[in-house]
Design an enzyme around this catalytic site. Structure first.
Site, PDB file in Angstrom:
ATOM      1  N   ASP A  19       0.867  -1.168   0.000  1.00  0.00           N
ATOM      2  CA  ASP A  19       0.000   0.000   0.000  1.00  0.00           C
ATOM      3  C   ASP A  19       0.912   1.228   0.000  1.00  0.00           C
ATOM      4  O   ASP A  19       2.101   1.140   0.352  1.00  0.00           O
ATOM      5  CB  ASP A  19      -0.909  -0.022   1.229  1.00  0.00           C
ATOM      6  CG  ASP A  19      -1.789   1.202   1.318  1.00  0.00           C
ATOM      7  OD1 ASP A  19      -2.378   1.589   0.289  1.00  0.00           O
ATOM      8  OD2 ASP A  19      -1.882   1.790   2.414  1.00  0.00           O
ATOM      9  N   ASP A  21      -0.111   5.130   0.810  1.00  0.00           N
ATOM     10  CA  ASP A  21      -0.357   6.122   1.857  1.00  0.00           C
ATOM     11  C   ASP A  21      -0.351   5.460   3.233  1.00  0.00           C
ATOM     12  O   ASP A  21      -1.159   4.578   3.514  1.00  0.00           O
ATOM     13  CB  ASP A  21      -1.701   6.819   1.632  1.00  0.00           C
ATOM     14  CG  ASP A  21      -1.808   7.433   0.243  1.00  0.00           C
ATOM     15  OD1 ASP A  21      -0.832   8.057  -0.192  1.00  0.00           O
ATOM     16  OD2 ASP A  21      -2.859   7.263  -0.403  1.00  0.00           O
ATOM     17  N   GLY A  64      -7.923   3.623   2.914  1.00  0.00           N
ATOM     18  CA  GLY A  64      -7.638   2.517   2.010  1.00  0.00           C
ATOM     19  C   GLY A  64      -8.674   2.280   0.927  1.00  0.00           C
ATOM     20  O   GLY A  64      -8.463   1.429   0.060  1.00  0.00           O
ATOM     21  N   ARG A  67     -12.266   6.723  -3.320  1.00  0.00           N
ATOM     22  CA  ARG A  67     -12.881   7.941  -2.783  1.00  0.00           C
ATOM     23  C   ARG A  67     -14.395   7.837  -2.665  1.00  0.00           C
ATOM     24  O   ARG A  67     -14.970   8.149  -1.615  1.00  0.00           O
ATOM     25  CB  ARG A  67     -12.519   9.146  -3.659  1.00  0.00           C
ATOM     26  CG  ARG A  67     -11.144   9.702  -3.404  1.00  0.00           C
ATOM     27  CD  ARG A  67     -11.007  11.100  -3.989  1.00  0.00           C
ATOM     28  NE  ARG A  67     -11.267  11.130  -5.413  1.00  0.00           N
ATOM     29  CZ  ARG A  67     -10.347  10.923  -6.348  1.00  0.00           C
ATOM     30  NH1 ARG A  67      -9.114  10.647  -6.004  1.00  0.00           N
ATOM     31  NH2 ARG A  67     -10.661  10.991  -7.623  1.00  0.00           N
ATOM     32  N   SER A 142      -5.666   5.363  -4.329  1.00  0.00           N
ATOM     33  CA  SER A 142      -5.508   6.732  -4.805  1.00  0.00           C
ATOM     34  C   SER A 142      -5.379   6.803  -6.323  1.00  0.00           C
ATOM     35  O   SER A 142      -4.646   6.023  -6.934  1.00  0.00           O
ATOM     36  CB  SER A 142      -4.269   7.363  -4.168  1.00  0.00           C
ATOM     37  OG  SER A 142      -4.012   8.645  -4.717  1.00  0.00           O
ATOM     38  N   ASN A 144      -3.968   9.244  -7.572  1.00  0.00           N
ATOM     39  CA  ASN A 144      -2.743  10.037  -7.725  1.00  0.00           C
ATOM     40  C   ASN A 144      -1.488   9.213  -7.452  1.00  0.00           C
ATOM     41  O   ASN A 144      -0.436   9.757  -7.146  1.00  0.00           O
ATOM     42  CB  ASN A 144      -2.786  11.230  -6.761  1.00  0.00           C
ATOM     43  CG  ASN A 144      -4.041  12.063  -6.951  1.00  0.00           C
ATOM     44  OD1 ASN A 144      -4.358  12.465  -8.064  1.00  0.00           O
ATOM     45  ND2 ASN A 144      -4.766  12.300  -5.873  1.00  0.00           N
ATOM     46  N   ASP A 200      -1.554  -0.481   6.091  1.00  0.00           N
ATOM     47  CA  ASP A 200      -1.829   0.206   7.349  1.00  0.00           C
ATOM     48  C   ASP A 200      -3.324   0.358   7.599  1.00  0.00           C
ATOM     49  O   ASP A 200      -3.733   0.695   8.709  1.00  0.00           O
ATOM     50  CB  ASP A 200      -1.173   1.594   7.365  1.00  0.00           C
ATOM     51  CG  ASP A 200      -1.861   2.571   6.422  1.00  0.00           C
ATOM     52  OD1 ASP A 200      -2.152   3.703   6.838  1.00  0.00           O
ATOM     53  OD2 ASP A 200      -2.112   2.195   5.257  1.00  0.00           O
TER      54      ASP A 200
END
Length: 248
Positions: A19, A21, A64, A67, A142, A144, A200
């Protein structure tokens, strides 16, 4: 405890699925701040009697996930049902897509202004993984992902990327479903049993367990070790570098 060996992994592991972020980069704090501002502003307009968005809300409903899934999950927890809307909705519209777009605008602004901060121990571990000859993927909700990896300065250590753009293109379900991690393993030519998932987020650990991956590493950045273990993590560390030395 981590499995024996220099990387803390079972001998059967050939591929590492990270992962982004909260595991490799500190952008989880950026995402939390963007979600909080987005939801708090929305709640002030829609129902000012609602409590503000909290870290616990982020951990439970948003972290995780894609959006739009995060928007739906949080709003459902508050008893709010909004129309889906579309990409052309104005940012202050009361639709799922408008709220999701507003959040992304805030994240992009933060990244442009402040860049990306990495976890040094995680990047050292990532480099050790590559030095050991294991293949790597970033698997993130994400959209991004490419921008964050490039800004973080470790693009040369990542073999494939499965992010929100890839998930939308290939109709992959978001975490806690295992689709994106399974896609990463498939792109690297291995069965899930030969791959390790590093996460996480509770939803990400659940995805790793649901996909029958060979090993699932939970990374506790916010004091949720017990929850990560309960979700299916084989081991929980506070930094990936712990897997190479001091045992968690």
């Amino acid at each position: 405890m981590p499995a024996p060996g220099p990387l803390g992994l079972p001998d059967t592991v050939r591929v590492c699925l990270f992962d982004l972020d909260g595991v490799l980069t500190k952008t989880a704090t950026v995402h939390f701040a963007a979600w909080k501002r987005t939801f708090d502003e929305f709640l002030q307009r829609y129902d000012a009697g609602q409590a503000e968005f909290s870290q616990l809300d982020y951990n439970r409903y948003v972290d995780g996930k894609h959006r739009a899934d995060g928007v739906r999950g949080f709003l459902a927890s508050r008893g709010i049902d909004l129309p889906e809307g579309g990409d052309g909705d104005p940012p202050d519209a009361a639709t799922v897509q408008a709220i999701a777009s507003r959040k992304n605008e805030m994240v992009l602004r933060e990244l442009d202004e402040h860049g990306v901060e990495v976890y040094p121990g995680s990047v050292r571990y990532l480099r050790a993984v590559k030095d050991a000859g294991l293949a790597t993927a970033v698997v993130t909700a994400s959209a991004n992902g490419e921008k964050v990896i490039a800004a973080g300065g470790f693009a040369d250590l990542i073999d494939v990327r499965v992010d929100g753009v890839v998930a939308a293109r290939d109709s992959l379900r978001g975490k806690p479903e295992p689709d994106t991690f399974l896609a990463g393993a498939r792109m690297l030519g291995v069965e899930p049993s030969a791959a390790v998932v590093y996460e996480d987020a509770i939803s990400g650990v659940q995805a790793g367990r649901a996909g029958n991956f060979g090993y699932v590493v939970g990374v506790d950045r916010v004091g949720q070790t017990d929850a990560l273990r309960a979700a299916g993590a084989d081991v929980v560390v506070t930094d990936l570098e712990q897997l190479m030395g001091e045992r968690a």
